[in-house]
Design a protein around this motif. Structure first.
Motif, PDB file in Angstrom:
ATOM      1  N   VAL A  76       0.839  -1.202   0.000  1.00 48.04           N
ATOM      2  CA  VAL A  76       0.000   0.000   0.000  1.00 48.04           C
ATOM      3  C   VAL A  76       0.871   1.248   0.000  1.00 48.04           C
ATOM      4  CG1 VAL A  76      -1.714   1.316   1.316  1.00 48.04           C
ATOM      5  CG2 VAL A  76      -1.936  -1.167   1.110  1.00 48.04           C
ATOM      6  N   VAL A  77       1.956   1.228   0.780  1.00 48.04           N
ATOM      7  CA  VAL A  77       2.813   2.417   0.871  1.00 48.04           C
ATOM      8  C   VAL A  77       3.927   2.423  -0.164  1.00 48.04           C
ATOM      9  CG1 VAL A  77       2.255   2.919   3.260  1.00 48.04           C
ATOM     10  CG2 VAL A  77       4.194   1.436   2.763  1.00 48.04           C
ATOM     11  N   ASP A  78       4.310   1.251  -0.656  1.00 51.99           N
ATOM     12  CA  ASP A  78       5.303   1.170  -1.733  1.00 51.99           C
ATOM     13  C   ASP A  78       4.556   1.364  -3.049  1.00 51.99           C
ATOM     14  OD1 ASP A  78       7.484   0.746  -3.357  1.00 51.99           O
ATOM     15  OD2 ASP A  78       7.514  -1.432  -3.054  1.00 51.99           O
ATOM     16  N   ILE A  79       4.167   2.594  -3.289  1.00 45.54           N
ATOM     17  CA  ILE A  79       3.256   2.933  -4.377  1.00 45.54           C
ATOM     18  C   ILE A  79       3.806   2.535  -5.741  1.00 45.54           C
ATOM     19  CG2 ILE A  79       2.062   4.852  -5.529  1.00 45.54           C
ATOM     20  CD1 ILE A  79       2.060   6.187  -2.659  1.00 45.54           C
ATOM     21  N   ASP A  80       5.111   2.731  -5.955  1.00 42.67           N
ATOM     22  CA  ASP A  80       5.670   2.391  -7.266  1.00 42.67           C
ATOM     23  C   ASP A  80       6.083   0.919  -7.368  1.00 42.67           C
ATOM     24  OD1 ASP A  80       8.058   2.299  -5.832  1.00 42.67           O
ATOM     25  OD2 ASP A  80       8.857   4.133  -6.722  1.00 42.67           O
ATOM     26  N   GLY A  81       5.946   0.169  -6.265  1.00 40.37           N
ATOM     27  CA  GLY A  81       6.192  -1.265  -6.283  1.00 40.37           C
ATOM     28  C   GLY A  81       7.632  -1.685  -6.493  1.00 40.37           C
ATOM     29  N   ASN A  82       8.590  -0.801  -6.170  1.00 44.01           N
ATOM     30  CA  ASN A  82       9.994  -1.145  -6.392  1.00 44.01           C
ATOM     31  C   ASN A  82      10.657  -1.822  -5.189  1.00 44.01           C
ATOM     32  OD1 ASN A  82      10.325   0.995  -4.638  1.00 44.01           O
ATOM     33  ND2 ASN A  82      11.784   2.114  -5.925  1.00 44.01           N
ATOM     34  N   GLY A  83       9.898  -2.089  -4.143  1.00 40.15           N
ATOM     35  CA  GLY A  83      10.450  -2.776  -2.975  1.00 40.15           C
ATOM     36  C   GLY A  83      11.100  -1.867  -1.956  1.00 40.15           C
ATOM     37  N   ALA A  84      11.057  -0.566  -2.190  1.00 39.34           N
ATOM     38  CA  ALA A  84      11.649   0.406  -1.276  1.00 39.34           C
ATOM     39  C   ALA A  84      10.751   1.643  -1.224  1.00 39.34           C
ATOM     40  CB  ALA A  84      13.054   0.801  -1.734  1.00 39.34           C
ATOM     41  N   LEU A  85      10.917   2.410  -0.184  1.00 39.82           N
ATOM     42  CA  LEU A  85      10.140   3.647  -0.047  1.00 39.82           C
ATOM     43  C   LEU A  85      11.019   4.835  -0.388  1.00 39.82           C
ATOM     44  CD1 LEU A  85       8.253   3.015   3.342  1.00 39.82           C
ATOM     45  CD2 LEU A  85       7.540   2.421   1.012  1.00 39.82           C
ATOM     46  N   ASP A  86      10.605   5.606  -1.392  1.00 41.02           N
ATOM     47  CA  ASP A  86      11.284   6.870  -1.626  1.00 41.02           C
ATOM     48  C   ASP A  86      10.780   7.856  -0.561  1.00 41.02           C
ATOM     49  OD1 ASP A  86       8.830   8.058  -2.501  1.00 41.02           O
ATOM     50  OD2 ASP A  86       9.284   7.626  -4.594  1.00 41.02           O
ATOM     51  N   PHE A  87      11.289   9.065  -0.582  1.00 40.99           N
ATOM     52  CA  PHE A  87      10.969  10.006   0.488  1.00 40.99           C
ATOM     53  C   PHE A  87       9.469  10.300   0.565  1.00 40.99           C
ATOM     54  CE2 PHE A  87      11.016  14.393   2.379  1.00 40.99           C
ATOM     55  CZ  PHE A  87      11.423  13.994   3.652  1.00 40.99           C
ATOM     56  N   GLU A  89       6.931   8.372  -0.412  1.00 40.24           N
ATOM     57  CA  GLU A  89       6.248   7.185   0.118  1.00 40.24           C
ATOM     58  C   GLU A  89       6.513   7.042   1.613  1.00 40.24           C
ATOM     59  OE1 GLU A  89       6.430   4.260  -3.788  1.00 40.24           O
ATOM     60  OE2 GLU A  89       8.220   4.484  -2.544  1.00 40.24           O
ATOM     61  N   TYR A  90       7.747   7.310   2.013  1.00 37.04           N
ATOM     62  CA  TYR A  90       8.126   7.229   3.426  1.00 37.04           C
ATOM     63  C   TYR A  90       7.291   8.203   4.256  1.00 37.04           C
ATOM     64  CZ  TYR A  90      11.062   7.310   7.607  1.00 37.04           C
ATOM     65  OH  TYR A  90      11.519   7.248   8.908  1.00 37.04           O
ATOM     66  N   LYS A  91       7.143   9.427   3.763  1.00 38.15           N
ATOM     67  CA  LYS A  91       6.351  10.419   4.507  1.00 38.15           C
ATOM     68  C   LYS A  91       4.915   9.940   4.689  1.00 38.15           C
ATOM     69  CE  LYS A  91       6.938  14.127   2.038  1.00 38.15           C
ATOM     70  NZ  LYS A  91       7.002  15.510   1.541  1.00 38.15           N
ATOM     71  N   ILE A  92       4.328   9.386   3.653  1.00 38.34           N
ATOM     72  CA  ILE A  92       2.950   8.887   3.747  1.00 38.34           C
ATOM     73  C   ILE A  92       2.873   7.770   4.784  1.00 38.34           C
ATOM     74  CG2 ILE A  92       1.114   7.664   2.504  1.00 38.34           C
ATOM     75  CD1 ILE A  92       1.322  10.657   1.771  1.00 38.34           C
ATOM     76  N   ALA A  93       3.822   6.837   4.741  1.00 39.21           N
ATOM     77  CA  ALA A  93       3.821   5.707   5.680  1.00 39.21           C
ATOM     78  C   ALA A  93       4.003   6.184   7.117  1.00 39.21           C
ATOM     79  CB  ALA A  93       4.915   4.708   5.307  1.00 39.21           C
ATOM     80  N   ILE A  94       4.977   7.031   7.351  1.00 40.92           N
ATOM     81  CA  ILE A  94       5.256   7.505   8.713  1.00 40.92           C
ATOM     82  C   ILE A  94       4.143   8.441   9.179  1.00 40.92           C
ATOM     83  CG2 ILE A  94       6.879   8.808  10.147  1.00 40.92           C
ATOM     84  CD1 ILE A  94       7.766   5.926   9.320  1.00 40.92           C
ATOM     85  N   GLY A  95       3.604   9.241   8.271  1.00 47.92           N
ATOM     86  CA  GLY A  95       2.465  10.089   8.623  1.00 47.92           C
ATOM     87  C   GLY A  95       1.265   9.265   9.044  1.00 47.92           C
ATOM     88  N   ALA A  96       1.008   8.168   8.340  1.00 41.34           N
ATOM     89  CA  ALA A  96      -0.105   7.277   8.702  1.00 41.34           C
ATOM     90  C   ALA A  96       0.153   6.618  10.051  1.00 41.34           C
ATOM     91  CB  ALA A  96      -0.307   6.223   7.623  1.00 41.34           C
ATOM     92  N   PHE A  97       1.401   6.220  10.277  1.00 38.66           N
ATOM     93  CA  PHE A  97       1.770   5.619  11.559  1.00 38.66           C
ATOM     94  C   PHE A  97       1.563   6.613  12.698  1.00 38.66           C
ATOM     95  CE2 PHE A  97       5.111   4.261  14.636  1.00 38.66           C
ATOM     96  CZ  PHE A  97       4.595   3.007  14.934  1.00 38.66           C
ATOM     97  N   ALA A  98       2.003   7.850  12.499  1.00 36.07           N
ATOM     98  CA  ALA A  98       1.838   8.882  13.531  1.00 36.07           C
ATOM     99  C   ALA A  98       0.361   9.177  13.785  1.00 36.07           C
ATOM    100  CB  ALA A  98       2.585  10.160  13.133  1.00 36.07           C
ATOM    101  N   ALA A  99      -0.432   9.232  12.725  1.00 40.15           N
ATOM    102  CA  ALA A  99      -1.871   9.481  12.885  1.00 40.15           C
ATOM    103  C   ALA A  99      -2.539   8.342  13.652  1.00 40.15           C
ATOM    104  CB  ALA A  99      -2.527   9.659  11.513  1.00 40.15           C
ATOM    105  N   THR A 100      -2.159   7.109  13.338  1.00 43.50           N
ATOM    106  CA  THR A 100      -2.721   5.955  14.041  1.00 43.50           C
ATOM    107  C   THR A 100      -2.334   5.987  15.507  1.00 43.50           C
ATOM    108  OG1 THR A 100      -2.673   4.657  12.003  1.00 43.50           O
ATOM    109  CG2 THR A 100      -2.805   3.431  14.070  1.00 43.50           C
TER     110      THR A 100
END
Length: 182
Positions: A76-87, A89-100
């Motif tokens: 879900v957070v690895d939007i481009d599907g390359n197996g890693a989070l660019d900056f 994607e990382y912000k979205i993932a960490i932002g979702a974690f912080a919101a949760t």
């Protein structure tokens, strides 16, 4: 409110909320987790998360839960599907974690049910945090305490220091984490 549902149904609004904090709130943890090359791989994030979890004394059971949760939603957070989070994607993932995390804290301490923390609710949460720090053997020196107070002030979007909404709590977590990373 379910963070995933909100983000999935309102990607523009969620992205705007994540970006409202500013890149400086995400850069230290991105670099700490291996993002010097522009991406954080799943392995790097796993190692980084375990390092942080061990630092704060998280049980292995809780670490396994977080790992399994992250594995389940990685695509879900690895939007481009390359197996890693660019900056981004990382912000979205960490932002979702912080919101949760913010929603969990509000659910735990919001005794009047208004969806935010205020007055005695904030005091109770702060006292619990201080007790937890003491139990972990942590001590916060004056400089760190002042930096945490600044992080809380900077997280406020309504300039009311006696209340803390979900977005303010999430913003504070990001900024407070950076106090400990720097």
């Amino acid at each position: 409110m379910n963070v995933y549902d909100f983000a999935a149904n309102n990607p523009g609004a969620f992205s705007a909320a994540v970006n409202s904090v500013g890149d400086a709130s995400y850069e230290p943890s991105f670099v700490y987790c291996g993002g010097n090359d522009g991406v954080v791989s799943a392995k790097e994030l796993t190692v980084c998360a375990a390092d942080i979890a061990n630092y704060v004394g998280m049980s292995q059971e809780s670490q396994n839960f977080v790992y399994n949760f992250a594995s389940k939603y990685w695509n879900v957070v690895d939007i481009d599907g390359n197996g890693a989070l660019d900056f981004e994607e990382y912000k979205i993932a960490i932002g979702a974690f912080a919101a949760t995390n913010a929603l969990v804290a509000i659910a735990a301490y919001d005794s009047n049910g208004d969806g935010k923390l205020s007055g005695d609710e904030l005091t109770t949460m702060q006292n619990q945090a201080a007790t937890t720090f003491t139990n972990w053997g942590w001590s916060v020196d004056e400089t760190t305490f002042a930096a945490l107070k600044d992080a809380y002030a900077d997280a406020q979007i309504d300039d009311d220091f006696n209340t803390c909404s979900m977005i303010e709590f999430a913003r504070f977590q990001l900024k407070a984490a950076n106090v400990f990373l720097q």
